[in-house]
Design an enzyme around this catalytic site. Structure first.
Site, mmCIF file in Angstrom:
data_model
loop_
_atom_site.group_PDB
_atom_site.id
_atom_site.type_symbol
_atom_site.label_atom_id
_atom_site.label_comp_id
_atom_site.label_asym_id
_atom_site.label_seq_id
_atom_site.Cartn_x
_atom_site.Cartn_y
_atom_site.Cartn_z
ATOM 1 N N LYS A 28 0.922 -1.238 -0.056
ATOM 2 C CA LYS A 28 0.035 -0.067 0.065
ATOM 3 C C LYS A 28 0.827 1.089 0.091
ATOM 4 O O LYS A 28 2.016 1.141 0.142
ATOM 5 C CB LYS A 28 -0.891 0.097 1.342
ATOM 6 C CG LYS A 28 -1.911 -1.156 1.052
ATOM 7 C CD LYS A 28 -2.773 -1.221 2.371
ATOM 8 C CE LYS A 28 -3.765 -2.291 2.658
ATOM 9 N NZ LYS A 28 -4.619 -1.973 4.008
ATOM 10 N N TYR B 264 -12.749 -3.109 -2.231
ATOM 11 C CA TYR B 264 -13.194 -2.854 -0.630
ATOM 12 C C TYR B 264 -14.709 -2.751 -0.388
ATOM 13 O O TYR B 264 -15.292 -2.465 0.511
ATOM 14 C CB TYR B 264 -12.742 -1.637 0.104
ATOM 15 C CG TYR B 264 -11.346 -1.928 0.312
ATOM 16 C CD1 TYR B 264 -10.725 -2.735 1.095
ATOM 17 C CD2 TYR B 264 -10.322 -0.724 0.094
ATOM 18 C CE1 TYR B 264 -9.313 -3.038 1.472
ATOM 19 C CE2 TYR B 264 -9.239 -0.947 0.247
ATOM 20 C CZ TYR B 264 -8.565 -1.862 0.946
ATOM 21 O OH TYR B 264 -7.275 -2.178 1.295
ATOM 22 N N ASN C 134 -1.651 -0.216 7.377
ATOM 23 C CA ASN C 134 -0.855 -1.846 7.746
ATOM 24 C C ASN C 134 0.155 -2.124 6.568
ATOM 25 O O ASN C 134 0.088 -3.547 6.600
ATOM 26 C CB ASN C 134 -1.866 -2.714 8.277
ATOM 27 C CG ASN C 134 -3.303 -2.854 7.486
ATOM 28 O OD1 ASN C 134 -3.094 -2.139 6.251
ATOM 29 N ND2 ASN C 134 -4.219 -3.318 7.724
ATOM 30 N N HIS D 100 -1.758 -5.261 1.692
ATOM 31 C CA HIS D 100 -3.032 -6.070 1.752
ATOM 32 C C HIS D 100 -2.655 -7.432 1.359
ATOM 33 O O HIS D 100 -1.855 -7.564 0.518
ATOM 34 C CB HIS D 100 -3.932 -5.450 0.489
ATOM 35 C CG HIS D 100 -5.137 -6.419 0.239
ATOM 36 N ND1 HIS D 100 -6.176 -6.487 0.991
ATOM 37 C CD2 HIS D 100 -5.344 -7.307 -0.931
ATOM 38 C CE1 HIS D 100 -7.160 -7.361 0.507
ATOM 39 N NE2 HIS D 100 -6.621 -7.850 -0.448
ATOM 40 N N GLU E 95 -10.270 -10.749 -6.332
ATOM 41 C CA GLU E 95 -9.289 -9.778 -6.296
ATOM 42 C C GLU E 95 -8.355 -9.973 -7.421
ATOM 43 O O GLU E 95 -8.116 -8.720 -8.080
ATOM 44 C CB GLU E 95 -8.539 -9.723 -4.802
ATOM 45 C CG GLU E 95 -9.516 -9.414 -3.792
ATOM 46 C CD GLU E 95 -8.862 -9.235 -2.372
ATOM 47 O OE1 GLU E 95 -9.538 -9.084 -1.337
ATOM 48 O OE2 GLU E 95 -7.510 -9.938 -2.548
#
Ligand code: ADP
Length: 149
Positions: free
Chosen positions: A9, A49, A123, A126, A137
């Site tokens: 990310k 998402y 975080n 992903h 995905e």
């Protein structure tokens, strides 16, 4: 053989963690079968998402994955597909749990993630959570010809 999607990310890119994250993931002894740098469109972020659309932090998560929280120059992510036996669980174990403060401190999220003052879990990566999520995905993020098996 399982395949799983990994996205480094924008905070992982900004903190110059790409090499560290790939090195940690190499402990799983999986094969990288696809990899690219990309800018995330609003449409892709919302589809990715979709399961969080009713959460109060949904719009922040969209901004986060699109690089809109990390300043100019970080509007990109690295997307990869890892393949191998139990790939999904192996990558999740190395990544750590979603909340970086609760993640094993030696996991990738435990080592490098943070909880922002606005309450968002940054975080750094992903990774798909289930076989169904991984299949959905990978189709969203990669064209079939980009996956080299
Ligand atoms: P994961 O990324 O571990 O599969 P989710 O799909 O539930 O977890 O959440 C997507 C992302 O949304 C997380 O990686 C994190 O950045 C953010 N997030 C999830 N839950 C929360 C929360 N309760 N508060 C703030 N941010 C969250």
């Amino acid at each position: 053989m399982e395949q799983t999607l990994v996205i480094i990310k924008p905070d992982g890119i900004k903190k110059s963690l790409t090499g560290n994250i790939l090195t940690r993931l190499s402990e799983a002894r999986l094969s990288i079968v696809a990899a690219k740098m990309m800018r995330v469109s609003d449409e892709l972020a919302r589809k990715h998402y979709e399961h969080l659309k009713d959460k109060p932090f949904f719009e922040d998560v969209i901004k986060y994955i699109r690089g809109e929280l990390h300043g100019k120059g970080y509007k990109r992510v690295m997307a990869l597909v890892y393949r191998g036996k139990d790939a999904i669980a192996k990558v999740r174990a190395l990544a750590g749990t979603t909340n970086p403060e609760e993640a094993d401190p030696t996991s990738i999220r435990g080592q490098f993630g943070r909880l922002t003052t606005a309450g968002l879990f940054e975080n750094v990566l992903h990774c798909s959570a289930t076989i169904e999520e991984a299949e959905k995905e990978i189709k969203l993020w990669f064209k079939p010809e980009e996956i080299v098996v």
